[in-house]
Design a protein around this motif. Structure first.
Motif, short mmCIF file in Angstrom:
data_model
loop_
_atom_site.label_atom_id
_atom_site.label_comp_id
_atom_site.label_asym_id
_atom_site.label_seq_id
_atom_site.Cartn_x
_atom_site.Cartn_y
_atom_site.Cartn_z
N LEU A 19 2.14 5.11 1.37
CA LEU A 19 2.50 5.01 2.85
C LEU A 19 1.51 3.85 3.52
O LEU A 19 1.85 2.89 4.20
CB LEU A 19 2.28 6.31 3.39
N GLN A 20 0.19 4.17 3.51
CA GLN A 20 -0.55 2.90 4.00
C GLN A 20 -0.13 1.41 3.59
O GLN A 20 -0.17 0.75 4.55
CB GLN A 20 -2.12 3.25 3.62
N ALA A 21 0.01 1.34 2.27
CA ALA A 21 0.49 -0.07 1.86
C ALA A 21 1.73 -0.58 2.28
O ALA A 21 1.76 -1.69 2.86
CB ALA A 21 0.19 -0.14 0.27
N ALA A 22 2.51 0.61 2.56
CA ALA A 22 3.99 0.10 2.93
C ALA A 22 4.07 -0.27 4.44
O ALA A 22 4.29 -1.28 4.90
CB ALA A 22 4.82 1.47 2.65
N MET A 23 3.08 0.56 5.22
CA MET A 23 3.04 0.21 6.42
C MET A 23 2.29 -1.28 6.86
O MET A 23 2.97 -2.12 7.58
CB MET A 23 2.14 1.14 7.45
N ALA A 24 1.36 -1.58 5.97
CA ALA A 24 0.87 -2.90 5.91
C ALA A 24 1.59 -3.95 5.73
O ALA A 24 1.75 -4.95 6.17
CB ALA A 24 -0.52 -2.71 5.18
N ALA A 25 2.37 -3.73 4.52
CA ALA A 25 3.57 -4.51 4.24
C ALA A 25 4.59 -5.21 5.18
O ALA A 25 4.82 -6.10 5.37
CB ALA A 25 4.13 -4.03 2.90
#
Length: 170
Positions: A19-25
């Motif tokens: 989730l954290q990486a997807a939000m950043a992406a």
């Protein structure tokens, strides 16, 4: 399915393995504003037998974007869309239609669905504040459809906490 009284398309949802990486992406690639993060399991609640999901929400151009990270093996309805491996994965999962108005509108909406042709694969709610079902539309559309109703109070609360781009002006 979509053309129902008091119903409007409101969301596009993706599943992810981080989730954290997807939000950043999404922030990097699409200038998505910040997200409101939550989980479907409340503190102290026993999740046994229920899917555990981490969720992030943002409204972009009037449409809510939902990112969902299924936790462990509790939520195959969501995790089955993801490939294996450690590389970041973000995959389309469902669209949502929101039913506006009183709870009787929700009841009428569900009663209008041909559930033999559009089977319910996931459902839930929160007292008289929230109702939702997911119908399996993969054979025709390739994805699920979430049907959701929120009480006017809950909908107003969500509009306050979920970031919107461009910002909603009062």
């Amino acid at each position: 399915m979509f053309a129902r009284p008091n119903s409007q398309h409101c969301q596009v949802a993706y599943v992810t393995n981080d989730l954290q990486a997807a939000m950043a992406a999404l922030k990097e690639a699409y200038d998505t504003p910040g997200f409101f993060e939550l989980t479907n399991i409340q503190p102290g609640e026993d999740p046994t037998g229920r899917p555990v999901l981490k969720i992030a929400l943002a409204v972009v151009g009037g449409v809510e974007i939902e990112l969902i990270e299924p936790v462990g093996d509790t939520a195959p309805l969501f995790s089955d869309f993801l490939p294996g491996g450690d590389e970041l994965a973000i995959r389309f999962h469902h669209v949502a239609t929101r039913i506006d108005g009183p709870l009787t509108h929700w009841d009428a909406h569900v009663a209008s669905l041909d559930l033999a042709r559009h089977p319910v694969v996931f459902e839930g709610g929160l007292g008289d504040m929230l109702r939702y079902i997911y119908t399996d539309e993969r054979a025709t559309l390739g994805h699920y459809v979430e049907h959701v109703w929120m009480s006017p109070d809950l909908l107003a609360q969500m509009r306050v906490v979920v970031p919107s781009y461009p910002p909603v002006k009062d």
